[in-house]
Design a protein around this motif. Structure first.
Motif, short mmCIF file in Angstrom:
data_model
loop_
_atom_site.label_atom_id
_atom_site.label_comp_id
_atom_site.label_asym_id
_atom_site.label_seq_id
_atom_site.Cartn_x
_atom_site.Cartn_y
_atom_site.Cartn_z
N ASP A 75 81.19 51.57 72.37
CA ASP A 75 80.47 52.36 73.39
C ASP A 75 79.82 53.55 72.71
O ASP A 75 80.46 54.28 71.96
N THR B 217 87.38 52.87 79.36
CA THR B 217 87.96 53.38 78.11
C THR B 217 89.44 53.67 78.29
O THR B 217 90.26 53.33 77.45
N ALA C 9 82.45 60.18 76.21
CA ALA C 9 83.90 60.20 76.41
C ALA C 9 84.49 58.91 75.88
O ALA C 9 84.89 58.03 76.62
MG LIG Z 1 84.07 54.70 78.23
#
Ligand SMILES: [Mg+2]
Ligand SMILES: Nc1ncnc2c1ncn2[C@@H]1O[C@H](COP(=O)(O)OP(=O)(O)OP(=O)(O)O)[C@@H](O)[C@H]1O
Length: 284
Positions: free
Chosen positions: A59, A36, A63
């Motif tokens: 996703d 990410t 997070a």
């Molecule tokens: Mg991620």
């Protein structure tokens, strides 16, 4: 009329795309390797090169892109399929004018959608295709159905891994599960290396294994050093490219973004939005 024909017809209606985006899926074998952060910071580096970038956060983990950029999306992709919101409303503006789109849970269900949902999906994706130079999809980790549907649909795949043996093994497992890998460009980024030598050894290990057992070529996009500034930026819910643009990880990501962008020429024939949609919805 079967759904493949319907898809073709819809494409003709909606996607008279003067602009075609490069669609790149970012994935990893195991979680927590830095996908990410890589996605967001690479998007920023591409924006610095004057490119228009859309990130699709597919996703379903916690997070995610929202958290790491400090912007919260109001809507997600699934609401588009139900006809409640339009593509434009999905966009949250991130740093440097990046468009951030939240996938929302259920984006894995794209394989069995009906005609009306298909039309809405195409309309929405056509909007991003027409307004972006790059559509970067953060797919999440592993080989679940939702991850593999995006990995399978994109013609370009970047696999992020760390130099440790389990990360290498899991990245190998991911690559092994790709359908028609010979039709894709598969590139590796080794994140959190302590030295260039460590990155080089990890790349050689996985690329030679992939070559030997799967007969697939993978390309080396580069290495990103372990960098405490990246962790500090995460704590501030801001990308390292914004907080510490001169840090060692930001510089590496800049180099990688330039390399991605220079790869454009040979990608030309692969930039088929129709092909992406066909694979994503499994309509052949
Ligand atoms: Mg991620
Ligand atoms: N180059 C780096 N140097 C130092 N720390 C890093 C680096 N890259 C990632 N990290 C750390 O790893 C953590 C996880 O990164 P990130 O959330 O991007 O991984 P991910 O692969 O997207 O995880 P998930 O699979 O859970 O979605 C970050 O919060 C950061 O603390």
């Amino acid at each position: 009329m079967d759904q493949a024909e319907r898809l073709r017809e819809l494409m003709a209606e909606h996607a008279e795309a003067k602009n075609e985006a490069r669609i790149i899926a970012i994935s990893s074998g195991k979680g927590g390797v830095g996908k990410t952060n890589f996605t967001i910071n690479t998007a920023i580096a591409l924006a610095d090169l004057g490119k228009k970038v859309t990130i699709i956060d597919a996703d379903l983990g916690l997070a995610n892109v929202d958290v790491l950029t400090g912007v919260m999306s109001k809507h997600n992709f699934m609401e588009v399929l139900s006809g409640d919101v339009e593509a434009k409303e999905l966009v949250t503006e991130g740093p440097k004018g990046i468009q951030i789109v939240s996938g929302g849970s259920g984006i894995s269900g794209l394989v069995d959608i009906d005609d009306l949902e298909l039309e809405r999906l195409i309309l929405a994706l056509s909007y991003f295709n027409a307004t972006s130079d790059y559509i970067i999809i953060d797919t999440g980790a592993g080989i679940s159905k939702s991850v593999m549907s995006f990995v399978g649909a994109a013609s370009e795949l970047i696999v992020v891994l760390n130099p440790d043996p389990t990360s290498i093994t899991d990245a190998y497992a991911l690559i092994k599960n790709i359908e028609n890998p010979e039709e894709k460009t598969i590139q590796l980024v080794i994140n959190r290396v302590e030295s260039a030598q460590e990155g080089k050894e990890a790349f050689e290990k996985i690329s030679s294994t992939v070559q030997k057992f799967l007969d697939i070529e993978v390309e080396n996009l580069g290495y990103i050093f372990e960098d405490h500034n990246l962790g500090k930026a995460v704590k501030k819910t801001s990308p390292v490219m914004i907080e510490y643009p001169r840090s060692i990880s930001s510089k590496a990501i800049e180099r990688i973004a330039r390399k991605i962008d220079e790869g454009e020429g040979k990608q030309e024939e692969k930039k088929s939005f129709f092909g992406f949609l066909k694979r994503l919805t499994k309509k052949t």
